[in-house]
Design a protein around this motif. Structure first.
Motif: not given
Length: 66
Positions: A49-64
């Motif tokens: 898994l790359g480091d990006a896997f552990f980064e928070p999801l963008p707000e736009e994606e969370l709103q979906k």
């Protein structure tokens, strides 16, 4: 029968959310039809898994998901 209970629940879901429910049911059903080529071994991942896997999801994606 259980299918009647499911239909009753579906009748209370807003029309704009039904597409999400349909996708869930459809892909679940397709998954039932697939045969796994090898048994799943919990806890073991192929690759890394790359480091990006552990980064928070963008707000736009969370709103979906709201």
């Amino acid at each position: 029968m259980l299918i009647h209970k499911i239909v009753q629940e579906l009748q209370d879901i807003p029309e704009e959310k039904l597409a999400e429910i349909y996708d869930l049911i459809h892909y679940f059903r397709l998954g039932l039809n697939k045969e796994r080529s090898q048994p799943r071994i919990p806890g073991l991942l192929t690759g890394k898994l790359g480091d990006a896997f552990f980064e928070p999801l963008p707000e736009e994606e969370l709103q979906k998901w709201e």
